[in-house]
Design an enzyme around this catalytic site. Structure first.
Site, PDB file in Angstrom:
ATOM      1  N   ALA A 197       0.839  -1.202   0.000  1.00 11.24           N
ATOM      2  CA  ALA A 197       0.000   0.000   0.000  1.00 11.24           C
ATOM      3  C   ALA A 197       0.871   1.247   0.000  1.00 11.24           C
ATOM      4  O   ALA A 197       2.011   1.220   0.464  1.00 11.24           O
ATOM      5  CB  ALA A 197      -0.920   0.003   1.216  1.00 11.24           C
ATOM      6  N   ASP A 198       0.305   2.318  -0.528  1.00 12.77           N
ATOM      7  CA  ASP A 198       0.979   3.606  -0.474  1.00 12.77           C
ATOM      8  C   ASP A 198      -0.069   4.703  -0.431  1.00 12.77           C
ATOM      9  O   ASP A 198      -1.120   4.605  -1.064  1.00 12.77           O
ATOM     10  CB  ASP A 198       1.897   3.814  -1.673  1.00 12.77           C
ATOM     11  N   THR A 199       0.231   5.739   0.321  1.00 19.16           N
ATOM     12  CA  THR A 199      -0.665   6.879   0.469  1.00 19.16           C
ATOM     13  C   THR A 199       0.065   8.137   0.039  1.00 19.16           C
ATOM     14  O   THR A 199       1.233   8.325   0.388  1.00 19.16           O
ATOM     15  CB  THR A 199      -1.133   7.016   1.932  1.00 19.16           C
ATOM     16  N   LYS A 205       6.667  12.145   0.754  1.00 15.10           N
ATOM     17  CA  LYS A 205       6.740  11.862   2.186  1.00 15.10           C
ATOM     18  C   LYS A 205       7.746  12.829   2.816  1.00 15.10           C
ATOM     19  O   LYS A 205       8.854  12.976   2.312  1.00 15.10           O
ATOM     20  CB  LYS A 205       7.147  10.421   2.425  1.00 15.10           C
ATOM     21  N   GLY A 230      -3.402   3.690  -2.419  1.00 12.52           N
ATOM     22  CA  GLY A 230      -3.441   2.575  -3.365  1.00 12.52           C
ATOM     23  C   GLY A 230      -3.085   1.298  -2.637  1.00 12.52           C
ATOM     24  O   GLY A 230      -2.247   1.300  -1.735  1.00 12.52           O
TER      25      GLY A 230
END
Length: 123
Positions: A67-69, A80, A104
């Site tokens: 996952a990545d935000t 980030k 995602g």
């Protein structure tokens, strides 16, 4: 079923623990700096796929969750923050301003040919 979370995010760990399933956490070896997409949906989903794919090479018989935000603000993806000063700068920039947060997610299992990806947007 063997499950790996390819993320060291404390929040993601907490969410999966609420599902009351056993899982392991590993640090993804995927380099997020290789993602050059400027579209936030593509950026977060491609990063999630990269993280899951990287882990699936080492653990092909496991279900891998990557996952990545990302934060999208005024046609830019905010990376980030590298330190507290940058995090504070972002908070000041976003304060009282509408922005989007995209997460995602990718789920991969090489042995069973599972390859799912999706995203969620919050305004």
């Amino acid at each position: 079923m063997k499950i790996i979370l390819a993320s060291e995010s404390p929040r993601r760990k907490e969410i999966i623990k609420m599902l009351n399933i056993q899982f392991k956490i590993i640090k993804s070896e995927f380099d997020e700096d290789t993602i050059k997409d400027t579209n936030p949906v593509d950026y977060c989903t491609n990063s999630a796929v990269g993280k899951a794919t990287s882990a699936s090479i080492r653990f092909p018989d496991h279900y891998i969750i990557g996952a990545d935000t990302v934060v999208h603000f005024k046609d830019s993806i905010l990376g980030k923050p590298k330190d507290k000063a940058k995090a504070f700068e972002y908070l000041q920039l976003l304060n009282n301003e509408q922005h989007e947060v995209y997460t995602g997610v990718s789920i991969i299992n090489k042995d069973k040919s599972v390859n799912e990806k999706f995203y969620e947007k919050t305004v």
